[in-house]
Write a protein that holds these residues in place. Structure first.
Motif, PDB file in Angstrom:
ATOM      1  N   THR A 247      36.826 -29.407  -4.376  1.00 56.01           N
ATOM      2  CA  THR A 247      36.874 -28.659  -5.626  1.00 56.01           C
ATOM      3  C   THR A 247      37.998 -27.623  -5.612  1.00 56.01           C
ATOM      4  OG1 THR A 247      34.482 -28.924  -5.752  1.00 56.01           O
ATOM      5  CG2 THR A 247      35.466 -27.370  -7.280  1.00 56.01           C
ATOM      6  N   LEU A 297      27.238 -37.778 -11.269  1.00 63.92           N
ATOM      7  CA  LEU A 297      28.106 -36.859 -12.011  1.00 63.92           C
ATOM      8  C   LEU A 297      28.832 -35.916 -11.065  1.00 63.92           C
ATOM      9  CD1 LEU A 297      25.842 -35.911 -15.077  1.00 63.92           C
ATOM     10  CD2 LEU A 297      27.944 -37.283 -15.107  1.00 63.92           C
ATOM     11  N   ALA A 301      32.757 -35.437 -10.735  1.00 61.02           N
ATOM     12  CA  ALA A 301      33.319 -34.164 -11.201  1.00 61.02           C
ATOM     13  C   ALA A 301      33.728 -33.226 -10.074  1.00 61.02           C
ATOM     14  CB  ALA A 301      32.295 -33.460 -12.090  1.00 61.02           C
ATOM     15  N   VAL A 304      36.932 -31.179 -10.134  1.00 59.97           N
ATOM     16  CA  VAL A 304      37.167 -30.336 -11.311  1.00 59.97           C
ATOM     17  C   VAL A 304      36.255 -29.108 -11.234  1.00 59.97           C
ATOM     18  CG1 VAL A 304      37.263 -30.268 -13.827  1.00 59.97           C
ATOM     19  CG2 VAL A 304      37.626 -32.447 -12.618  1.00 59.97           C
ATOM     20  N   LEU A 307      33.567 -28.212 -13.895  1.00 61.64           N
ATOM     21  CA  LEU A 307      32.467 -29.170 -13.990  1.00 61.64           C
ATOM     22  C   LEU A 307      31.606 -29.155 -12.729  1.00 61.64           C
ATOM     23  CD1 LEU A 307      34.241 -32.293 -15.565  1.00 61.64           C
ATOM     24  CD2 LEU A 307      32.608 -30.767 -16.682  1.00 61.64           C
TER      25      LEU A 307
END
Length: 401
Positions: A247, A297, A301, A304, A307
């Protein structure tokens, strides 16, 4: 359906009087959750204080988990003839003394022993607390009462763990164990004051409790927890390196990330209890499906930040919402040995912790990256959903027969 156990709540117990009793039991959950998770944040302080390596310090975490796995069935069975109120007090006294012993432990060997002893009453306390809480409310609110007891564990991650971690970092890591021991002592006083006495079932015995292990539905419920919840731990065990390496968050943001996870557990627990009171098996199906979706999910994600960070909150919420349904399911499928069955749920969850961490670590070691545990988690949750579906199908087939 109402609890089939003969230790039903006396008619004098009202909703108002049940509230303080459930709060007292939840306080025990708060103490247990604090000691279980705070040591992870203080691991470097503990290892430096004992003069051991970080990997050796990890054994202190494993020793506690082993104590949970061993203590849950053994203590629940041995306490079959003890009135529930006194059993809860005895377990919390054992927990309190073990944590106080950690304050005084002079070396790594003795600390290893005290951590194991601290884990022994963990599962049995939650099991007996769940049975007491469910007996104090209307049949339609059993799972919510169980969820309120488990809420203590969730709140510990939001409040107890950060506070004692700060204390340990600034004033010495042994203060963490002292704080937990004091919370345990306060819990004993609250149980004495607020939890009503209920006579033990006249047919209660160790043999009767162990008889629940002959029921296939008990094992299917436990397997659902081990496999399905293992998916949850596959991701959470590696959340820190995932958020920094994938991330791109700075290490300074990790307390916020972990805090979001803990915050998610609180509404998840409450919602899970409400769903389970409507339909225990329906809740398990729904929550397992939600865990699969959230894991996928998160995998998609993770790169990002805007998210990935909110999804950490959803990971905590989805995982914790499964616990009340699993706890209630085990009590339902073992009506004459609810304490042992409910206690075994926490042995199952600790095995899930180990399973998820091992499988998540394997895919990382194979070079598949820090996102891969999310796919492992989704697969395990899907497998748990399949086990739950098999359990429900067998139950419906038996009912038709």
């Amino acid at each position: 359906m109402p609890l089939p156990h003969a230790e039903a709540a006396p008619t004098t117990i009202t909703k108002a009087s049940a509230g303080p009793a459930v709060f007292a039991l939840a306080m025990g959950g708060f103490a247990i959750g604090t000691t279980e998770f705070a040591i992870m944040g203080l691991l470097q302080n503990v290892t430096a204080g004992l003069g051991i390596s970080i990997p050796a310090g990890g054994q202190l975490i494993s020793a506690y988990a082993l104590g949970v796995v061993v203590g849950a069935p053994v203590l629940a069975a041995l306490g079959a003839r003890v009135p529930h109120k006194y059993m809860a007090i005895g377990l919390m006294a054992m927990f309190t003394l073990a944590n106080f012993s950690s304050v005084l432990a002079p070396d790594f060997g003795s600390m290893l022993v005290t951590r194991f002893l601290s884990g022994l009453p963990h599962g049995a306390f939650f099991g007996i607390a769940a049975v007491i809480a469910a007996s104090l409310v209307a049949p339609t609110r059993r799972a919510q009462a169980v969820a309120m007891v488990m809420l203590g564990l969730s709140v510990a991650n939001v409040l107890g763990v950060p506070v004692v971690t700060w204390l340990g970092q600034n004033y010495g890591w042994r203060l963490m164990f002292l704080a937990v021991a004091l919370i345990g002592a306060a819990t004993i006083l609250l149980i004495l004051r607020w939890v009503p006495f209920q006579p033990v079932h006249q047919e209660a015995s160790i043999r009767r409790e162990l008889g629940s292990l002959k029921r296939g539905q008990v094992w299917l419920a436990l397997l659902t927890g081990v496999v399905g919840f293992g998916g949850f731990f596959a991701v959470y065990s590696y959340i820190s390196p995932t958020m920094t390496s994938v991330t791109g968050l700075p290490e300074a943001a990790l307390p916020l990330v972990v805090g979001l996870y803990g915050l998610g557990m609180v509404p998840g627990n409450i919602i899970g209890g409400k769903l389970a009171d409507r339909s225990v098996m329906g809740s398990i199906y729904l929550v397992m499906t939600a865990i699969v979706v959230v894991q996928l999910l998160f995998w998609a994600a993770a790169p990002v930040p805007w998210l990935a960070v909110p999804l950490v909150f959803l990971l905590g919420a989805a995982g914790s919402s499964l616990v009340p349904a699993l706890q209630t399911r085990l009590m339902d499928v073992s009506p004459h040995a609810q304490t042992l069955a409910a206690s075994l749920n926490h042995s199952a969850l600790n095995l899930a912790n180990a399973l998820g961490a091992i499988l998540g670590g394997l895919v990382i070691a194979w070079g598949l990256g820090y996102r891969a545990p999310a796919l492992v988690g989704a697969g395990l949750a899907l497998l748990g959903l399949a086990v739950a579906a098999l359990s429900g199908w067998l139950e419906r087939r038996r009912a038709r027969a």
